[in-house]
Design an enzyme around this catalytic site. Structure first.
Site, short mmCIF file in Angstrom:
data_model
loop_
_atom_site.label_atom_id
_atom_site.label_comp_id
_atom_site.label_asym_id
_atom_site.label_seq_id
_atom_site.Cartn_x
_atom_site.Cartn_y
_atom_site.Cartn_z
N TYR A 198 -37.71 -7.54 24.57
CA TYR A 198 -36.40 -8.02 24.08
C TYR A 198 -36.28 -9.53 24.31
CZ TYR A 198 -31.29 -8.37 23.64
OH TYR A 198 -30.03 -8.73 23.26
N LYS A 202 -35.86 -12.50 21.44
CA LYS A 202 -34.70 -13.39 21.29
C LYS A 202 -35.13 -14.86 21.38
CE LYS A 202 -31.58 -10.25 20.51
NZ LYS A 202 -30.80 -10.18 19.27
N THR A 233 -21.19 -2.92 25.55
CA THR A 233 -21.33 -2.20 24.27
C THR A 233 -22.25 -1.00 24.53
OG1 THR A 233 -23.34 -3.36 23.61
CG2 THR A 233 -21.27 -4.36 22.89
#
Ligand SMILES: NC(=O)c1ccc[n+]([C@@H]2O[C@H](COP(=O)([O-])OP(=O)(O)OC[C@H]3O[C@@H](n4cnc5c(N)ncnc54)[C@H](O)[C@@H]3O)[C@@H](O)[C@H]2O)c1
Length: 295
Positions: A198, A202, A233
């Protein structure tokens, strides 16, 4: 006192001998610099989480919103309230099921959105590339199918989204603004989180932003990233469910005493889409509750 100052500001016309002053859309009064009126904005990852909140932000700024997500349906409660908002504001909101990793699918979806937008006399003017996925695994054990999947969605899918948006802006011969939701993890390694794929994806989004900004500026297309810190979230719920102790580490860096909410990204995103940021491209806006400011 306050009312005199307000009058002076609203009536002001500054004589300017600066040639660039005649070229910038930022001559408009401030409320117009944050307006998306008569513009359509496409938003990927808008089936839930940050993306669906950004669709609300687009409507609230007077724009039409076209939501794209791989989910068959958007989150029902948020969607019902978006439809209500669109109706009461005389704006449109649409939902398009699409996997951004398929070039055929994302290009067709964006073309459909752009054609409908032209018919509605609110051309596609911006794209928010928000779709993304996360996976936590120690680097030495990282499953390669998981690593490839993250690169496929977060890097290739984001690139396909912005590539086809830029082609539309060039074909329309209109300016365009692209906002990619990157992450603070593109610049720092999150303490206690084993998310090499990840974080690498990014960082690639940050460099993609600078690369295409230097190619597309000549066409009037601006490209910027937003780097969020920890937002509550479904994505972070999953990380916290697997390792609840992480929340204490995250809160230790929360200079404003809380994690982020999806709504914290509404104003930064509208700013980057609208004319107020007309001299910004190739830049990153970090919105992280201060996380990266202290070690
Ligand atoms: N939540 C955080 O703390 C945080 C922090 C920094 C950055 N971000 C970034 O913000 C963005 C939104 O994250 P979120 O927290 O709302 O996550 P989320 O998982 O709630 O939402 C991501 C959305 O992307 C969609 N998506 C995934 N793969 C897709 C594909 N192939 N095609 C189309 N849609 C796809 C998902 O269906 C989902 O609706 C992501 O890019 C994420 O990396 C989130």
């Amino acid at each position: 006192m306050g009312s005199i100052e307000e009058k002076v500001v609203s009536d002001i016309t500054l004589p300017s001998h600066i040639p660039e002053s005649a070229q910038t859309p930022s001559q408009a009064p401030v409320p117009r610099l944050f307006s998306l009126e008569r513009r359509t904005i496409a938003i990927t990852g808008a089936g839930r989480g940050v993306g669906i909140n950004l669709a609300a932000a687009v409507l609230e700024a007077g724009g039409h919103a076209a939501c794209i997500d791989v989910l068959p349906e958007p989150s029902p409660v948020e969607w019902a309230s978006l439809q209500k908002l669109a109706k009461s504001s005389n704006l449109t909101i649409s939902y398009h099921k699409c996997d951004i990793t398929s070039e055929e699918s994302i290009s067709e979806t964006l073309d459909t959105i752009a054609n409908e937008a032209l018919e509605a006399k609110a051309p596609l003017h911006g794209t928010i590339a928000c779709a993304g996925i996360q996976q936590k695994a120690p680097a030495v054990d990282y499953p390669m199918d998981g690593f490839r999947k993250i690169m496929e969605v977060n890097v290739t899918g984001t690139f396909l989204t912005i590539k086809h948006s830029a082609r539309i802006f060039m074909k329309q011969q209109t300016p365009g603004s692209i906002v990619m939701i990157a992450s603070m993890s593109g610049q720092i390694a999150n303490r206690g989180l084993t998310c090499t794929a990840y974080n690498s994806s990014k960082a690639a989004v940050h460099q993609m932003c600078r690369s295409v900004a230097q190619e597309w500026g000549q066409h009037g297309i601006r490209v910027n990233t937003i780097s969020p810190g920890y937002i509550r979230t479904a994505m972070t719920d999953e990380l916290l469910a697997a390792e609840p102790a992480l929340e204490k580490t995250w809160m230790a860096g929360a200079l404003l005493g809380r994690l982020g909410a999806p709504e914290d990204f509404k104003a930064p995103t509208v700013f980057l889409l609208a004319d107020g940021s007309s001299w910004m491209t190739g830049a990153d806006l970090r919105v992280d509750g201060g996380h990266c400011a202290s070690a």
